[in-house]
Design a protein around this motif. Structure first.
Motif: not given
Length: 233
Positions: A75, A188, A193, A221
């Motif tokens: 992420t 998360v 993720l 995200v």
């Protein structure tokens, strides 16, 4: 896929019913391979902003049963940030389990053997009804940055989750045995993720449905990663 490789994957040493998944994945640009133990498979697809990995095999979480589907992607978030979303009934059950462990004098076991997401339940309060909004009837969430987590859920991800919830309600109203939310956790943590979903028998339709939700969650995200890094937990 070359004939010899196909025969090896789906012949006596493989799982013939995985062939449809492999063919679907290849059509979408995924690379399919079985695990070394032949008890699962992995699919990967490199994208412009990072790769997504799909895995199916023995469950790594007891609360998901014996088999699970896992989707994972980087992420770019602060590795210290964490968040967890899952069906509300499921989270309430895990909270009771954590409470029994902690109050039963086994704090060491809770720290060393309990998955991270269950420890978060003991460390962080759940989002309130106002913060969950329309999701509160079906889902629950915890995290170490409430503002960021609330914004993440009130997004395209929230729209996908509402769709899942409403489908479950419609199935319940019709008396369908399928009137339940999937047993899953969206996490998360450590800059990734991850979606974990209980799944005893993988099918293209279930993988596609899970990937649609995961892709939306990942997109949201990444759109919000600067805001999380700039804000204090």
């Amino acid at each position: 896929m070359p004939r010899r490789l196909r025969d090896w994957l789906f012949g006596r040493q493989g799982r013939a019913h995985w062939q449809e998944i492999a063919q679907w994945g290849e059509a979408q640009g995924w690379q399919f391979k079985t695990t070394p133990a032949r008890d699962g498979f992995v699919m990967e697809q490199a994208g412009a902003d990072g790769s997504v990995r799909i895995e199916w095999g023995p469950s790594q979480r007891r609360y998901l049963g014996k088999w699970e589907l896992r989707l994972r992607a980087e992420t770019g978030l602060d590795p210290q940030a964490y968040a967890l979303l899952m069906p509300r009934v499921m989270m309430e059950g895990l909270e009771r389990e954590v409470f029994v462990q902690f109050t039963g004098g086994v704090q060491t076991r809770l720290d060393e053997e309990t998955p991270e997401e269950m420890r978060w339940l003991a460390m962080s309060p759940r989002l309130g009804s106002a913060q969950m909004g329309g999701l509160k009837s079906w889902f629950a969430a915890v995290g170490n940055n409430v503002d960021w987590l609330t914004g993440w859920l009130h997004s395209g991800l929230g729209d996908r989750l509402l769709h899942w919830g409403r489908l479950a309600d419609e199935a319940n109203a019709a008396g369908s045995a399928a009137g339940q939310l999937p047993t899953f956790a969206l996490l998360v943590y450590r800059g990734h993720l991850v979606m974990r979903r209980a799944l005893s028998d993988p099918e293209v339709s279930t993988i596609r449905e899970s990937l649609t939700l995961f892709d939306e969650a990942l997109r949201e995200v990444r759109m919000r990663r600067d805001g999380l890094q700039d804000a204090a937990p």
